[in-house]
Motif scaffolding. Sequence first.
Motif, PDB file in Angstrom:
ATOM      1  N   THR A  44       2.276  -4.134   1.318  1.00  0.00           N
ATOM      2  CA  THR A  44       3.738  -4.052   1.302  1.00  0.00           C
ATOM      3  C   THR A  44       4.165  -2.601   1.539  1.00  0.00           C
ATOM      4  O   THR A  44       3.385  -1.667   1.297  1.00  0.00           O
ATOM      5  CB  THR A  44       4.322  -4.529  -0.042  1.00  0.00           C
ATOM      6  N   GLN A  45       5.400  -2.434   1.987  1.00  0.00           N
ATOM      7  CA  GLN A  45       5.899  -1.083   2.238  1.00  0.00           C
ATOM      8  C   GLN A  45       5.908  -0.268   0.949  1.00  0.00           C
ATOM      9  O   GLN A  45       5.466   0.879   0.936  1.00  0.00           O
ATOM     10  CB  GLN A  45       7.302  -1.150   2.841  1.00  0.00           C
ATOM     11  N   LYS A  46       6.409  -0.837  -0.151  1.00  0.00           N
ATOM     12  CA  LYS A  46       6.437  -0.105  -1.424  1.00  0.00           C
ATOM     13  C   LYS A  46       5.021   0.091  -1.968  1.00  0.00           C
ATOM     14  O   LYS A  46       4.697   1.145  -2.504  1.00  0.00           O
ATOM     15  CB  LYS A  46       7.284  -0.839  -2.460  1.00  0.00           C
ATOM     16  N   GLY A  47       4.174  -0.906  -1.813  1.00  0.00           N
ATOM     17  CA  GLY A  47       2.817  -0.835  -2.333  1.00  0.00           C
ATOM     18  C   GLY A  47       1.992   0.268  -1.696  1.00  0.00           C
ATOM     19  O   GLY A  47       1.130   0.861  -2.344  1.00  0.00           O
ATOM     20  N   ALA A  48       2.274   0.550  -0.439  1.00  0.00           N
ATOM     21  CA  ALA A  48       1.524   1.618   0.238  1.00  0.00           C
ATOM     22  C   ALA A  48       1.757   2.962  -0.431  1.00  0.00           C
ATOM     23  O   ALA A  48       0.882   3.828  -0.419  1.00  0.00           O
ATOM     24  CB  ALA A  48       1.927   1.674   1.711  1.00  0.00           C
ATOM     25  N   ASP A  49       2.933   3.136  -1.039  1.00  0.00           N
ATOM     26  CA  ASP A  49       3.287   4.405  -1.679  1.00  0.00           C
ATOM     27  C   ASP A  49       3.169   4.371  -3.205  1.00  0.00           C
ATOM     28  O   ASP A  49       3.462   5.361  -3.863  1.00  0.00           O
ATOM     29  CB  ASP A  49       4.723   4.785  -1.304  1.00  0.00           C
ATOM     30  N   THR A  50       2.801   3.242  -3.765  1.00  0.00           N
ATOM     31  CA  THR A  50       2.727   3.096  -5.220  1.00  0.00           C
ATOM     32  C   THR A  50       1.264   3.170  -5.676  1.00  0.00           C
ATOM     33  O   THR A  50       0.433   2.433  -5.162  1.00  0.00           O
ATOM     34  CB  THR A  50       3.320   1.734  -5.651  1.00  0.00           C
ATOM     35  N   PRO A  51       0.964   4.057  -6.632  1.00  0.00           N
ATOM     36  CA  PRO A  51      -0.412   4.085  -7.150  1.00  0.00           C
ATOM     37  C   PRO A  51      -0.788   2.746  -7.780  1.00  0.00           C
ATOM     38  O   PRO A  51      -0.054   2.219  -8.617  1.00  0.00           O
ATOM     39  CB  PRO A  51      -0.380   5.193  -8.204  1.00  0.00           C
ATOM     40  N   VAL A  52      -1.906   2.212  -7.329  1.00  0.00           N
ATOM     41  CA  VAL A  52      -2.446   0.967  -7.883  1.00  0.00           C
ATOM     42  C   VAL A  52      -3.808   1.300  -8.473  1.00  0.00           C
ATOM     43  O   VAL A  52      -4.686   1.807  -7.774  1.00  0.00           O
ATOM     44  CB  VAL A  52      -2.564  -0.123  -6.798  1.00  0.00           C
ATOM     45  N   ILE A  53      -3.939   1.022  -9.764  1.00  0.00           N
ATOM     46  CA  ILE A  53      -5.138   1.403 -10.498  1.00  0.00           C
ATOM     47  C   ILE A  53      -5.840   0.148 -10.999  1.00  0.00           C
ATOM     48  O   ILE A  53      -5.233  -0.662 -11.701  1.00  0.00           O
ATOM     49  CB  ILE A  53      -4.780   2.283 -11.737  1.00  0.00           C
ATOM     50  N   ILE A  54      -7.090  -0.019 -10.633  1.00  0.00           N
ATOM     51  CA  ILE A  54      -7.880  -1.124 -11.183  1.00  0.00           C
ATOM     52  C   ILE A  54      -8.427  -0.686 -12.529  1.00  0.00           C
ATOM     53  O   ILE A  54      -8.959   0.416 -12.673  1.00  0.00           O
ATOM     54  CB  ILE A  54      -9.023  -1.525 -10.237  1.00  0.00           C
ATOM     55  N   MET A  55      -8.266  -1.575 -13.504  1.00  0.00           N
ATOM     56  CA  MET A  55      -8.754  -1.295 -14.848  1.00  0.00           C
ATOM     57  C   MET A  55      -9.582  -2.501 -15.277  1.00  0.00           C
ATOM     58  O   MET A  55      -9.051  -3.612 -15.387  1.00  0.00           O
ATOM     59  CB  MET A  55      -7.561  -1.083 -15.781  1.00  0.00           C
TER      60      MET A  55
END
Length: 130
Positions: A72-83
């Motif tokens: 997604t456009q927002k997801g490309a710029d949002t830190p996504v952290i696997i925990m």
Amino acid sequence: MNDKVLLVDDDVDLIEQYTPVLEQAGYQVKGAYDSKEGLEAFEAFKPDVVFVDLAMEQFDSGFVLCQKLKKTQKGADTPVIIMTSAGHETGIRFSTDTAEEKKWIRADDYLEKPVAPRDLVQYLNEKIFK
């Protein structure tokens, strides 16, 4: 501070443990309990960072969700952290140390569970919202 944190994990206790600590630290927090709910919450809540459990309804649900978020456009710029604790349970070492590993895992970072709530606040303050 009004930064938004989305927690996606099928462990209800974990979300209930993290939420008040993060809120006390000044973050807005939304919990989602599976990947479908996580994707819907991402679109509606518009978080500034997302923590995703690796294994939810399927072992790879977190990977699949990371893929969807990052497309997604927002997801490309949002830190996504696997925990996850999958590394301890399977012996498989996950990492986001290199660009190639980040591209494969489709996440910006990886945290090994358990993560104490105060350590999560410190991580957010020092690595995400510095």
